[in-house]
Every structure is written in structure tokens, then in C-alpha cells.
Scaffold this active site. Structure first.
Site, PDB file in Angstrom:
ATOM      1  CE  LYS A   1      37.207  27.585  -3.358  1.00 55.54           C
ATOM      2  NZ  LYS A   1      36.237  27.139  -2.345  1.00 55.54           N
TER       3      LYS A   1
HETATM    4  C1  E4P Z   1      35.083  23.839  -2.516  1.00 59.78           C
HETATM    5  O1  E4P Z   1      36.039  24.536  -2.743  1.00 59.78           O
HETATM    6  C2  E4P Z   1      33.689  24.207  -2.852  1.00 59.78           C
HETATM    7  O2  E4P Z   1      33.426  25.485  -2.425  1.00 59.78           O
HETATM    8  C3  E4P Z   1      32.749  23.199  -2.254  1.00 59.78           C
HETATM    9  O3  E4P Z   1      33.265  21.894  -2.447  1.00 59.78           O
HETATM   10  C4  E4P Z   1      31.332  23.333  -2.752  1.00 59.78           C
HETATM   11  O4  E4P Z   1      30.556  22.253  -2.295  1.00 59.78           O
HETATM   12  P1  E4P Z   1      28.961  22.243  -2.352  1.00 59.78           P
HETATM   13  O5  E4P Z   1      28.528  22.156  -3.774  1.00 59.78           O
HETATM   14  O6  E4P Z   1      28.568  21.027  -1.565  1.00 59.78           O
HETATM   15  O7  E4P Z   1      28.513  23.522  -1.713  1.00 59.78           O
END
Ligand code: E4P
Length: 217
Positions: free
Chosen positions: A83
Site C-alpha cells: 500500500k
Molecule cells: C483503507 O484502506 C483505509 O485505510 C481506511 O478505509 C480508512 O478509513 P477511515 O477513514 O475510517 O480511517
């Protein structure tokens, strides 16, 4: 639509794996910090439980650092997706990992232009953050629909991974807007089962069945 769970909690992942609903997992540094676990250890454990893509996020913000960290992470298991953030260096690192046959999830996407750039460098997944856009009064779901149109116009194969999902409605709306994947907190997946008419209907069936005095087995 594929379902990924957005967590670094191994017990939640095991529980969901048993439902047959789980296609993958996403983690991020905040979720790892919340788990209190060693990052590489927890990613290895998740990869043992889940066959689908498991996103592990680099901590570095420069190209060399991202490549060095990603090269460590991708050796943990074949289903690790690196990622990277949607920055110039992040997209250069994306290209590097795609050239080395490794899945890449480009995260922190907040515009259609950013999604276009990620597709052009061959990202496996693009993660538009619905909830965080809604938080600042911008229509998160419109972004999913816009990216769907752009990707279809040019036959890009990058999968749209709806992220920052905060409610069960977000999931069905993202599906309607054409997201390929949703990464969902476990608490939201549990809410997707619920409907008061299901509870009411089941209670009536149980009561009426009892009144027949019969047994199936
Ligand atoms: C997923 O890959 C993201 O890191 C995550 O969905 C972020 O979510 P949030 O905005 O609730 O922290």
C-alpha cells in the site's frame, strides 16, 4: 463486489473468514497502532488465514524508502499488496512494484485525477476514501461513480476499492456506483445482516412452527 475487511485484528479476521464472505484485508498504520501488534508479524498471521490480497502500508514517504520497505513486506507472503500513498513518490513506487509482479493498493485517493494517475501506473487497487470526503461535506460516493466512468472509458483494469466506509448504506451505495471492492470495518459488515422485518418474520415463524408440535429431525 469483493469484500475486504479494514482491520489489523486477527480475531475479527478469523471470525469473518468463517462466514465465507471475506475476499481480502486492508490495514493501515493507524489500525496497526490500534492493534498494538508487531506489524510484520501480524501481516504474516493475516496472510496465513486469508488467501486474497492483504494490504500492508509502507511507512516511508520517499521513493527509495518505500521501495526498501515494500521489498521487505512483499517477501512475507505472495498475497501481500503493497500500500503506497497517492504522491509522486508513491506512484513511482507503484510502478516499481507492478514491474516486479507485486500487487499495489494506492491509498489516500480523494480525486478523479488522482485515480487516473494511479491507473496509468498500473495500480492493482485504487482506494478512494468516501467517509473522509463526506466528513468535509464533499460527496464521497460521487467520486466512486466518476472513477468508474473514467476507468470504463479507457478500459483500465485497476480495481476501485471503496475505502473509509462508515455505514452499511455506504456499502450498497458503493456497489451501485460500480466499486469493484469495498473495504469495510467488521462492525459495519455485522450491521449489513440486520433488518427489523427479518427479526420480526423469524420470530413469527419460530412461534408458528412450535405450535405445529412437529420436528424435522
Ligand atoms: C483503507 O484502506 C483505509 O485505510 C481506511 O478505509 C480508512 O478509513 P477511515 O477513514 O475510517 O480511517
Amino acid at each position: 463486489m469483493k469484500f475486504f475487511v479494514d482491520t489489523a485484528e486477527i480475531d475479527e479476521i478469523r471470525e469473518l473468514q468463517a462466514t465465507g464472505l471475506l475476499d481480502g484485508v486492508t490495514t493501515n498504520p493507524s489500525l496497526v497502532a490500534k492493534s498494538g501488534r508487531d506489524f510484520k508479524e501480524v501481516i504474516a498471521e493475516i496472510c496465513d488465514v486469508v488467501d486474497g490480497p492483504v494490504s500492508a502500508e509502507v511507512a516511508a514517504t520517499d521513493y527509495d524508502g518505500m521501495v526498501a520497505e515494500g521489498n521487505v513486506l512483499r517477501k512475507i507472503a505472495e498475497n501481500v499488496a503493497i500500500k503506497v500513498p497517492l504522491t509522486v513518490d508513491g506512484l513511482k513506487a507503484c510502478k516499481y512494484f507492478r514491474d516486479h509482479d507485486t500487487m499495489v493498493n494506492v491509498t489516500l485517493c480523494f480525486s478523479a485525477n488522482q485515480a487516473l494517475l494511479a491507473a496509468k501506473v498500473g495500480a492493482t487497487f485504487i482506494s478512494p476514501f468516501i467517509g473522509r470526503l463526506d466528513d468535509i461535506n464533499l460527496p464521497g460516493m460521487d467520486l466512486i461513480a466518476d472513477i468508474r466512468t473514467i476507468y470504463d472509458n479507457y478500459a483500465f483494469t485497476t480495481e476501485i476499492l471503496a475505502a473509509s466506509i462508515r455505514s452499511a448504506n455506504h456499502v450498497s451505495e458503493a456497489a451501485l456506483a460500480g466499486a469493484d471492492v469495498a473495504t469495510i470495518p467488521a462492525s459495519v459488515i455485522r450491521k449489513m445482516y440486520d433488518h427489523p422485518l427479518t427479526d420480526k418474520g423469524l420470530a413469527a415463524f419460530v412461534k408458528d412452527w412450535k405450535s405445529t408440535g412437529q420436528s424435522i429431525i
